[in-house]
Design a protein around this motif. Structure first.
Motif, mmCIF file in Angstrom:
data_model
loop_
_atom_site.group_PDB
_atom_site.id
_atom_site.type_symbol
_atom_site.label_atom_id
_atom_site.label_comp_id
_atom_site.label_asym_id
_atom_site.label_seq_id
_atom_site.Cartn_x
_atom_site.Cartn_y
_atom_site.Cartn_z
ATOM 1 N N VAL A 1 -47.829 -5.660 6.679
ATOM 2 C CA VAL A 1 -48.347 -5.687 8.052
ATOM 3 C C VAL A 1 -49.805 -6.142 8.068
ATOM 4 C CG1 VAL A 1 -46.747 -3.987 8.984
ATOM 5 C CG2 VAL A 1 -48.876 -3.220 7.929
ATOM 6 N N HIS A 2 -50.177 -6.897 7.061
ATOM 7 C CA HIS A 2 -51.512 -7.492 7.018
ATOM 8 C C HIS A 2 -51.711 -8.322 8.290
ATOM 9 C CE1 HIS A 2 -54.762 -10.223 5.717
ATOM 10 N NE2 HIS A 2 -55.117 -9.203 4.944
ATOM 11 N N PRO A 3 -52.953 -8.384 8.795
ATOM 12 C CA PRO A 3 -53.181 -9.151 10.037
ATOM 13 C C PRO A 3 -52.577 -10.549 10.008
ATOM 14 C CG PRO A 3 -55.192 -8.029 9.362
ATOM 15 C CD PRO A 3 -54.170 -7.719 8.320
ATOM 16 N N GLU A 4 -52.476 -11.145 8.819
ATOM 17 C CA GLU A 4 -51.866 -12.478 8.740
ATOM 18 C C GLU A 4 -50.414 -12.483 9.206
ATOM 19 O OE1 GLU A 4 -52.078 -13.822 4.736
ATOM 20 O OE2 GLU A 4 -54.263 -14.061 4.783
ATOM 21 N N HIS A 5 -49.768 -11.309 9.062
ATOM 22 C CA HIS A 5 -48.342 -11.256 9.399
ATOM 23 C C HIS A 5 -48.073 -10.690 10.794
ATOM 24 C CE1 HIS A 5 -47.989 -12.149 5.236
ATOM 25 N NE2 HIS A 5 -48.299 -10.935 4.817
ATOM 26 N N VAL A 6 -49.141 -10.295 11.483
ATOM 27 C CA VAL A 6 -48.951 -9.660 12.786
ATOM 28 C C VAL A 6 -49.711 -10.477 13.823
ATOM 29 C CG1 VAL A 6 -49.303 -7.569 14.140
ATOM 30 C CG2 VAL A 6 -48.750 -7.396 11.702
ATOM 31 N N ASP A 7 -48.987 -11.060 14.732
ATOM 32 C CA ASP A 7 -49.609 -11.881 15.763
ATOM 33 C C ASP A 7 -49.872 -11.030 16.999
ATOM 34 O OD1 ASP A 7 -50.468 -13.744 17.540
ATOM 35 O OD2 ASP A 7 -48.905 -15.233 17.056
ATOM 36 N N ARG A 8 -51.078 -10.494 17.057
ATOM 37 C CA ARG A 8 -51.380 -9.585 18.170
ATOM 38 C C ARG A 8 -51.316 -10.312 19.506
ATOM 39 N NH1 ARG A 8 -56.151 -5.262 16.691
ATOM 40 N NH2 ARG A 8 -56.118 -5.569 14.454
ATOM 41 N N ALA A 9 -51.638 -11.621 19.475
ATOM 42 C CA ALA A 9 -51.621 -12.387 20.729
ATOM 43 C C ALA A 9 -50.212 -12.435 21.306
ATOM 44 C CB ALA A 9 -52.142 -13.794 20.472
ATOM 45 N N LYS A 10 -49.224 -12.366 20.412
ATOM 46 C CA LYS A 10 -47.839 -12.393 20.895
ATOM 47 C C LYS A 10 -47.324 -10.987 21.226
ATOM 48 C CE LYS A 10 -45.310 -14.774 17.970
ATOM 49 N NZ LYS A 10 -44.762 -15.742 17.045
ATOM 50 N N GLY A 11 -48.241 -10.045 21.198
ATOM 51 C CA GLY A 11 -47.839 -8.680 21.549
ATOM 52 C C GLY A 11 -47.288 -7.907 20.372
ATOM 53 N N GLU A 12 -47.421 -8.459 19.167
ATOM 54 C CA GLU A 12 -46.924 -7.725 18.003
ATOM 55 C C GLU A 12 -47.875 -6.580 17.671
ATOM 56 O OE1 GLU A 12 -44.437 -11.372 15.912
ATOM 57 O OE2 GLU A 12 -46.310 -10.714 14.985
ATOM 58 N N MET A 13 -47.293 -5.466 17.321
ATOM 59 C CA MET A 13 -48.083 -4.275 17.026
ATOM 60 C C MET A 13 -47.564 -3.656 15.726
ATOM 61 S SD MET A 13 -48.222 -2.540 20.810
ATOM 62 C CE MET A 13 -49.651 -1.523 20.518
ATOM 63 N N ILE A 14 -48.307 -2.691 15.228
ATOM 64 C CA ILE A 14 -47.843 -1.988 14.026
ATOM 65 C C ILE A 14 -47.404 -0.581 14.428
ATOM 66 C CG2 ILE A 14 -48.464 -1.136 11.748
ATOM 67 C CD1 ILE A 14 -50.540 -3.318 11.586
ATOM 68 N N LEU A 15 -46.210 -0.242 14.017
ATOM 69 C CA LEU A 15 -45.684 1.102 14.290
ATOM 70 C C LEU A 15 -45.970 2.003 13.090
ATOM 71 C CD1 LEU A 15 -43.864 3.255 15.679
ATOM 72 C CD2 LEU A 15 -41.900 2.087 14.662
ATOM 73 N N LEU A 16 -46.638 3.121 13.360
ATOM 74 C CA LEU A 16 -46.849 4.144 12.330
ATOM 75 C C LEU A 16 -45.755 5.186 12.549
ATOM 76 C CD1 LEU A 16 -50.662 4.687 13.102
ATOM 77 C CD2 LEU A 16 -49.700 2.977 11.572
ATOM 78 N N PRO A 17 -44.688 5.111 11.777
ATOM 79 C CA PRO A 17 -43.521 5.916 12.119
ATOM 80 C C PRO A 17 -43.401 7.214 11.329
ATOM 81 C CG PRO A 17 -42.907 4.234 10.552
ATOM 82 C CD PRO A 17 -44.412 4.195 10.670
ATOM 83 N N ASN A 18 -44.361 7.492 10.469
ATOM 84 C CA ASN A 18 -44.092 8.575 9.527
ATOM 85 C C ASN A 18 -45.136 9.673 9.536
ATOM 86 O OD1 ASN A 18 -45.712 6.512 8.490
ATOM 87 N ND2 ASN A 18 -45.514 7.324 6.448
ATOM 88 N N PHE A 19 -45.746 9.937 10.694
ATOM 89 C CA PHE A 19 -46.674 11.072 10.682
ATOM 90 C C PHE A 19 -45.936 12.349 11.050
ATOM 91 C CE2 PHE A 19 -47.143 9.933 15.191
ATOM 92 C CZ PHE A 19 -47.262 11.171 15.809
ATOM 93 N N ARG A 20 -46.493 13.435 10.561
ATOM 94 C CA ARG A 20 -45.825 14.723 10.743
ATOM 95 C C ARG A 20 -46.601 15.612 11.698
ATOM 96 N NH1 ARG A 20 -45.006 17.124 4.810
ATOM 97 N NH2 ARG A 20 -43.758 15.510 3.830
ATOM 98 N N LEU A 21 -45.928 16.586 12.202
ATOM 99 C CA LEU A 21 -46.565 17.603 13.032
ATOM 100 C C LEU A 21 -46.729 18.872 12.197
ATOM 101 C CD1 LEU A 21 -44.403 17.130 16.244
ATOM 102 C CD2 LEU A 21 -46.396 15.847 15.495
ATOM 103 N N PRO A 22 -47.708 19.699 12.547
ATOM 104 C CA PRO A 22 -47.904 20.905 11.747
ATOM 105 C C PRO A 22 -46.781 21.920 11.907
ATOM 106 C CG PRO A 22 -49.399 20.878 13.628
ATOM 107 C CD PRO A 22 -48.722 19.541 13.594
ATOM 108 N N THR A 23 -45.928 21.716 12.904
ATOM 109 C CA THR A 23 -44.940 22.731 13.238
ATOM 110 C C THR A 23 -43.539 22.438 12.730
ATOM 111 O OG1 THR A 23 -44.916 21.531 15.311
ATOM 112 C CG2 THR A 23 -45.995 23.660 15.314
ATOM 113 N N LEU A 24 -43.312 21.244 12.207
ATOM 114 C CA LEU A 24 -41.932 20.901 11.870
ATOM 115 C C LEU A 24 -41.831 20.348 10.458
ATOM 116 C CD1 LEU A 24 -40.868 19.072 15.161
ATOM 117 C CD2 LEU A 24 -40.316 21.394 14.508
ATOM 118 N N ILE A 25 -40.632 20.382 9.918
ATOM 119 C CA ILE A 25 -40.359 19.733 8.639
ATOM 120 C C ILE A 25 -39.075 18.926 8.785
ATOM 121 C CG2 ILE A 25 -39.470 20.185 6.333
ATOM 122 C CD1 ILE A 25 -42.427 20.220 6.325
#
Lengths: 556, 987
Positions: free
Chosen positions: B747-771
């Motif tokens: 997901v280096h900036p070279e591979h993500v075209d922000r002008a085209k609306g491409e974004m990076i999804l951070l899908p793996n953060f945790r909450l303190p309350t769940l496992i």
């Protein structure tokens, strides 16, 4: 002396919710209600952003309003400073919930009685710290004796800079925060949306724009907007003056590019609204009953025989019927209705709920007795001399009770320190005016219904009615002034007049309750049943708005 | 046997527990423990056997309850925090779980998940009896069977498989939650049968640490640190959340500086002195810029490096042309110097050679300026400068940690761990007080009574030939490998593992499991509760929650060593009362068993006559020829393998087993600093080579430093390996792989075209309350946190035209998912973040995952591998034995986003690189929060794209083996099994 208190160090708290869950476990707290929770507020503009945590719970106030208002002493302050409750005594009147300025009390869905943090008194008595203290990974929660110079809480408190929630309420909160954050401490300082960042949001509290910090103005501009034609002599654009008591960006200011900064509640416990239609309706029925006896006893006290026995019996019966409805409403609104009588068996005399119960019982008993005596003289063959002889005494005794029955609610609502808007000095006058207006109209209706009703009374009532309505209307409009005394009161008032209850207030309270009756009484006096009906409905809608609106302003 | 007291039933799973009345009132601790009036936190252990306290719910009525307090170990995350179960003396129901005050890691404190263990035990939806599928897979028709039947049928299948082929049985574990027990069992089957979840989790960071040190986990001494640098969120999650959070805040309260790298404002970032919201993938650049600041300004610990880093080997690598430098003359100088003194010897040449290494570092890293880091990470320069100054000022007390986060997010993320640990190396903060130790110095795994030899086979489905350096099994590629026809599995066990839900590309798992000719012949799910994958199993066998099982655990939570004993608390309480329990399922709710006993019985039944050579490993060390009991298993360990325990027990007049039953934990040692430097002998007894290694009998036994032989590290060089010869020789010979360096993320900036609306999804953060998927049965946790909206910055929200609460479609490479948004400044513009915990679903209204925690969905497949999961409705209240289920007030339970993620196996570490390039749009009419679509044809395409990035063993192996032998792996096979198969034709 022992004096227990909490000290919460927000510089250590990591917002992990261990305290919330340990409390649920220790005290078997049902789903949907919370004795302690961690409020999250997000503030700032990327990359200067922070999330503020605040462990939120009962403050075990030095001067707890919940204890003062409890009619039966189910909520009480122990000698060691812990504010504790007894679910076996609580009648479920929910007054303590209204009296708490901190949203710390809830109605337990299992016991249907008030409950809250009780400092784990059952553990403290054995020499164990509260469950939340023990579980906390960071030792961010201290519980202990403020009066013991060796206690950790005392030592830490004396050398730390601390804050409390809403000290202006005069409750003396004994939950101190190190690095408490104003945006989190102040319930109305942060925006709230339909969602939290990991939870649904279902509460009715704080959903109207009038309870949010950034207030949209009618012309689409915010009040701090500098994009105005007004300029100072130097040429610099100047802001429009803002609404009194309602700073443009909420009570806690965030400097710089105000609107672009974020101050939003990311997580909070959600609180129900506990007083609904019963209390507003009770205000109307009770005021009518009280007002009728007020007029009848006043007439006797002044002499002149305005109320002949027929008039008295008609008015008295109406009043007693409405009192019966009042009592049914009051008992129905208790979440422990079967315990209603304990209010008389174990009254807590500082409570206006208890005092009011005695007022209502005394008033109903005396009014009923008077009515029985008059009725017996008319129907059952009691010597009318008896009733004539007793009448002045009964009137002089009934008058203050009837007056109290009408106005005591103002003192009761005044004890509800969680709802600043109710603490209005003109509330007794408003209630009295409404009672007079209602009962004058009722007399007009009775005059039409009962052929033997004295003409003089009916016409006097009809001619006095416009003035009474006008007075009540004036008092109603004056209600805005006391609301300016505090920001929370003002928010409640705006919620009533511009928010969720604006129709109740304007169409109901003003239109149906006053303007229509005023017009009818002036121009169509024979339509008095319609006037009366409009008044009943209108005043109910107004009372509804008045009781509900401030409950929607969050206290946490 | 007939007159023994019967085992009282439990209401767990049926209704809330009831408790008996105590005949005596509580003891006042203010009188017996603290007569000065101080308040205690816990009942002292001498009262644990018989403890009375007032019932908190009945208060202010004084209702005394009488408990026996049984220590056990939390099973909700891997930290192994202590718990103390309050078990009613009469009904043997569990009243609550508090912390275990004598546990050295958790010290009596817990996170929210500890006390919520009670919800899991009394979960009305838990599975109480063994179940066997009767309809088709996934049809949801089940038949209750006995344990006898389950054991007999499964053991027979295992026996057949064992007779048919070498690797037909797989044990696939999500959370081990124990040390070594099950690995030992799998090893006794004589196969390479262990699979894990580690490559969707931590193995990238582990690989980075391993290349440095030969150990794959750090053990930061947070409590004594001066600077704590986290590429993770250890104040709310992380492996050892509660023990670490305690110590991080302790240090911070004492004035330590906390620095956190995270594109999202985690709670940890919010608590930090310096938050570095880095662009994903730029973490290595930031860390190397800090390193370069130390190097160029001569602020690094040269003495430490001279002693403990393979700098001489690195110079040799330069001389051989393995490591190019910018300054050609420096390379020449190094070559010339080495040529002039071919045998530098340990002590003699160091002093004049080291300046060359210093020059090498200055040459190599000069390009990593703080300005470049600010540019690439998009972090304000002054924050980076502040962080660099803080690290320089750490005084050998730099505690660092990366666990998942950037290391598991990015292609090449294993270099994050390497660059981070580089700072420990440069500051000399390795194994110091306040520095960062390595796992084995603080974690203690005792040896069991006997173990089977290494397997002689290699499981190609776990370690395919393309991934010779994969730090753990390529677990998440299993369906893709099976789809390619690379093998079959006769008996597939999952344990606390829900791959269909947890892994990327879950529909591939669904496809493999539901295919008519499924290559997974028999699927046995070992789980205490329903999960999405178990729904497609052939057998569902209920195994106990934390307080319903035996396990031994130790973790490197701080500088110190301990082991903790997880116990089935009802069983222990009953045994304390004289009730004999033969098997744990008799004491547990329903017939919920524990794996320990299950594996013993199953393995013994697999080989009833001993002909397979398996039974012998399950015979009691105390009763020859008879099958071992779980108590005997642990008794032997406590008597023989835990140093100091027998003595400590004797001091209290207890047997070692009784000591562990009573306290649940034993502290083996309190501090263990600099173990690599403690002299182990005189160099005279050994031969020393030119790289300071001490040899004896043809083995490297240590490192000669300052005249003494010391243990050194667990690498081939015995040193911390700055230059990795392993990576060089196994095909990763470019500089960006052989030394700590930054790699370009997918997901280096070279591979993500922000002008085209491409974004990076951070899908793996945790909450303190769940496992993960293990907390859906905890009502108190779900009440606090039940959904995972898309965090989005206001600028991006405005661009897309959404506000908090609106629905969006997040489009990935293979499909999309629908979720509501949370607009917040607490995330970097250009990123969106979705917590990975939530979005549970079920296929039947009345059965499957807890109704308060899951959406009812239907899954349609269009016949060509395109799957559509549609939410019918969200969480609902329902009536059960627990009145709380009728009070469930939330409906949105989030989205199972992983179904729409393609697999991204890192070609070196093998980890799934979680970050996703996405396009976020407003949802379409008819979309509901939680809907997911994915095309498994595209899944296979993306899989093959990533497979093409690998450098397979058969083309790159320097020695004809499948994998460097020194690298660790579970159930390490024999050396012979490492030999690559002879190619049929020349390749």
């Amino acid at each position: 002396m022992t004096n227990y208190a909490f000290l919460i160090d927000q510089s250590k708290c990591i917002g992990c919710h261990a305290c919330s869950v340990a409390c649920k476990s220790e005290n078997q707290v049902p789903l949907g209600v919370y004795r302690t929770w961690v409020k999250y507020v997000e503030t700032g503009t990327f990359p200067d952003v922070r999330r503020r945590f605040q462990v939120t719970r009962c403050n075990h106030c030095a001067n707890p309003p919940c204890v003062r208002i409890c009619p039966v002493g189910a909520m009480y302050q122990r000698a060691d400073g812990i504010v504790e409750f007894d679910p076996e005594i609580c009648i479920g009147c929910k007054s303590c919930i209204q009296a708490c300025p901190y949203d710390s009390i809830y109605l337990d869905p299992e016991t249907h009685t008030a409950a809250k943090c009780h400092f784990c008194a059952h553990r403290i008595e054995m020499g164990l710290e509260p469950a939340c203290v023990v579980v906390c990974p960071e030792h961010a929660i201290l519980a202990g004796d403020l009066d013991d110079p060796n206690s950790e809480i005392r030592r830490k408190l004396t050398v730390s800079q601390v804050t409390v929630r809403k000290p202006e309420q005069g409750t003396g909160p004994k939950l101190f925060y190190i690095e408490g954050n104003d945006w989190a401490l102040h319930p109305t300082a942060s925006s709230a949306y339909d969602s939290f960042f990991w939870a649904d949001r279902v509460t009715e509290q704080n959903i109207s724009v009038y309870a949010l910090p950034v207030l949209p103005s009618s012309n689409g501009r915010t009040h701090g907007d500098t994009n105005t034609p007004r300029r100072a002599p130097s040429g610099t654009p100047i802001r429009l003056p803002q609404e009194q008591g309602r700073p443009w960006n909420g009570p806690v200011q965030f400097g710089g590019r105000v609107a672009e900064h974020m101050v939003q509640t990311a997580y909070n416990a959600q609180h129900k609204i506990y007083w609904h239609w019963e209390l507003p309706l009770y205000l109307v029925t009770k005021n009518l009953a009280g007002g009728l006896y007020l007029l009848a006893s006043l007439a006797v006290m002044l002499g002149g025989g305005l109320f002949d026995p027929v008039a008295f019996l008609g008015a008295g019966l109406t009043a007693l019927i409405f009192m019966l409805i009042t009592v049914i409403l009051l008992i129905k609104d208790l979440s422990q209705p079967k315990r209603f009588y304990t209010i008389l068996l174990r009254p807590q005399w500082k409570s206006w709920v208890a005092r009011g119960a005695f007022v209502l019982v005394g008033f109903t008993a005396l009014g009923g007795l008077w009515w029985l005596i008059e009725g017996a003289a008319q129907i059952a063959g009691l010597d009318p001399a008896w009733s004539q002889a007793l009448r002045p005494a009964l009137a002089w005794l009934t008058f203050p009770l009837a007056l109290l029955a009408v106005v005591y609610t103002a003192f009761l609502l005044g004890q509800a320190e969680g709802r600043d808007m109710w603490q209005s000095p003109i509330l007794p006058l408003q209630l009295a005016a409404q009672a007079i207006m209602l009962s004058l109209a009722a007399l007009g209706v009775l005059g039409g219904l009962l052929p033997a009703f004295p003409e003089r009374l009916t016409s006097l009532a009809q001619s006095a009615l416009p003035a009474a309505i006008a007075v009540s209307l004036l008092l109603l409009l004056l209600g805005r002034f006391p609301s300016l005394a505090s920001e929370v009161a003002l928010l409640g008032y705006r919620e009533m007049t511009h928010g969720a209850y604006r129709r109740h207030f304007w169409w109901g309270g003003l239109g149906l309750g006053h303007l229509l009756p005023l017009a009818l009484s002036l121009f169509l006096p024979f339509a008095v049943p319609l006037t009366f009906l409009a008044m009943l409905v209108g005043l109910f809608l107004y009372s509804y708005a008045f009781i509900l609106a401030p409950q929607r302003i969050p206290n946490s | 046997m007939t007159d023994r007291p019967s085992i009282p039933p439990t209401s767990a799973g049926l209704s809330l527990p009831h408790f008996s009345l105590s005949a005596r009132p509580p003891i006042q601790l203010t009188e017996v423990v603290h007569p000065d009036g101080r308040i205690s936190q816990y009942p002292p252990p001498e009262y644990w056997d018989d403890w009375v306290e007032w019932d908190g719910k009945e208060w202010p009525k004084r209702v005394p309850r009488r408990y026996t307090l049984v220590p056990t170990v939390c099973f909700n995350c891997e930290a192994a925090c202590g718990l103390l179960a309050y078990v009613d003396k009469e009904t043997f129901e569990i009243r609550k779980f508090e912390g275990n005050p004598v546990h050295p890691g958790s010290r009596g404190r817990n996170c929210a998940k500890g006390p919520a263990t009670h919800n899991q035990v009394y979960d009305p939806e838990r599975i109480l009896y063994p179940l066997k599928r009767v309809g088709k897979r996934g049809e949801g028709k089940w038949q209750r069977i006995s344990w006898e039947q389950a054991l007999d049928e499964i053991a027979a299948k295992m026996r057949q498989s064992k007779l048919r082929r070498p690797n037909g049985i797989v044990y696939h574990v999500g959370r081990p939650g124990e040390d070594g027990y099950t690995n030992r069992v799998v090893q006794t089957w004589g196969m390479d049968g262990h699979n894990s979840h580690t490559n969707v989790c931590s193995s990238s960071a582990r690989a980075g640490y391993n290349f440095w040190s030969g150990q794959d986990r750090p053990s930061p001494d947070h409590a004594n640190a001066r600077v704590i640098l986290l590429v993770s969120s250890h104040l709310e999650t992380g492996h050892y959340f509660n023990p670490h959070a305690q110590r991080i805040i302790e240090a911070k309260s004492r004035g330590a500086t906390l620095i956190t790298l995270d594109p999202r404002l985690s709670n940890t970032a919010s608590m930090s002195n310096i938050w570095l919201p880095t662009y994903p993938g730029s973490e290595t650049v930031v860390l190397l810029a800090i390193a370069n600041y130390l190097i160029q300004n001569d602020l690094y610990d040269k003495e430490f490096i001279r002693r403990w880093v393979n700098w001489k080997e690195t110079l040799h690598a330069v001389a051989r042309g393995w490591l190019p430098l910018k300054d050609a003359s420096l390379a020449e100088r190094i070559s010339a110097h080495l040529a002039s003194s071919p045998d530098p010897g340990p002590a003699s040449s160091s002093l004049d050679l080291f300046p060359l290494f210093d020059a090498l570092l200055k040459d190599l890293y000069a390009e990593y300026t703080l300005e470049r880091a600010a540019r690439e990470s998009e972090v304000p320069l002054d924050r980076l400068q502040e962080a660099a100054r803080a690290v320089a000022d750490c005084d050998h007390k730099l505690a660092t940690h990366v666990w998942r986060s950037a290391s598991v997010g990015n292609l090449g993320g294993w270099q994050v761990a390497r660059c981070l640990f580089f700072l420990n190396v440069l500051t000399g903060s390795v194994g110091t007080r306040g520095g960062t130790s390595l796992t084995n110095w603080n974690k203690f795994v005792p040896k069991p009574f006997k173990g089977a030899p290494s397997p002689e086979t290699w499981n190609e489905l776990h370690y395919p030939i393309e991934y010779p350096l994969a730090h753990y099994e390529m677990s998440f590629l299993l369906p893709h490998l099976l789809e390619e026809g690379r093998g079959e599995i006769d008996v597939y066990f999952t344990r606390v593992y829900n791959p269909l839900w947890v892994n990327p590309d879950g529909f591939m798992w669904l496809k493999i499991l539901t295919r008519d000719d499924s290559p997974i012949k028999c699927y046995v799910a070992l789980t205490p509760t329903w999960n999405e994958t178990a729904w497609f199993a052939d057998y569902v066998l209920p195994m106990g929650h934390g307080p319903e099982r035996h396990d031994l655990m130790s973790q490197e939570t701080h500088s110190g060593q301990w082991i903790a004993f997880r116990q089935p608390v009802r069983r222990v309480a009953m045994e304390r009362s004289g009730i004999k329990v033969d098997f744990t399922y008799q004491a547990n709710p329903g017939e919920v068993w524990e794996e320990n006993e299950f594996w013993i019985q199953l393995s013994a039944r697999m080989d009833p006559d001993g002909s397979l050579g398996i039974r012998q490993w399950f015979e009691s060390p105390y009763r020859p020829g008879e099958i071992i009991t779980v108590e005997e298993y642990y008794r032997w360990i406590f008597e023989n393998s835990v140093p100091g325990l027998p003595e400590a027990a004797a001091k209290e007049g207890l047997t070692p087993l009784d000591y562990m039953r009573k306290y649940g934990v034993f502290e083996i040692r309190r501090e263990n600093y600099l173990p690599y430097a403690k002299p182990i002998g005189q160099p005279e007894d050994y031969q020393v080579d030119e790289f300071d290694r001490a040899w004896k009998d043809g083995q490297v036994v240590g490192l000669v430093v300052d005249g003494a032989v010391r243990p050194g590290f667990d690498t081939p060089s015995k040193k911390l390996e700055f230059f990795s010869e392993t990576l060089y020789l196994w095909g990763w010979s470019e500089r960006e792989y052989t030394i700590p360096w930054s790699l370009k993320s997918h997901v280096h900036p070279e591979h993500v075209d922000r002008a085209k609306g491409e974004m990076i999804l951070l899908p793996n953060f945790r909450l303190p309350t769940l496992i993960h998927t293990r907390s859906a049965n905890a009502k108190w946790l779900y009440e606090i946190s039940h959904k995972n909206p898309v965090w989005i910055h206001p600028h991006d929200a405005k661009r897309i035209g959404v506000e908090t609460g609106d629905l969006v479609r997040v489009e990935t490479e293979i499909g999309y998912f629908v979720d509501s948004v949370w607009v917040t400044e607490a995330i970097k513009p250009g990123m969106v973040a979705v917590s990975h915990h939530l979005g549970r679903w079920r296929l039947q209204e009345q059965a499957g995952v807890n109704r308060g925690a899951s959406s009812l969905v239907k899954i349609d497949e269009d016949g060509s591998g395109r799957y559509h999961l549609r939410v019918l409705h969200g969480a609902t209240a329902w009536t059960s034995g627990d009145p709380d289920t009728a009070r469930i007030w939330w409906t949105n339970v989030g989205v199972n986003q992983n179904l729409a993620h393609a697999v991204h196996p890192d070609p070196v570490s093998g980890v799934h690189c979680w970050l996703q390039k996405v396009v976020v749009r407003q949802a379409e009419p008819g979309d509901r929060a939680g809907d997911v679509f994915a095309d498994t044809n595209k899944s296979m395409e993306v899989y093959r794209q990533w497979l093409a990035l690998t450098r397979p063993a058969h083309r790159f192996s320097p020695d004809g083996t499948r994998r460097p032998y020194w690298l660790s792996r579970p159930l390490k096979p024999t050396r012979a099994a490492y030999q690559l198969p002879q190619p049929a034709e020349g390749t």
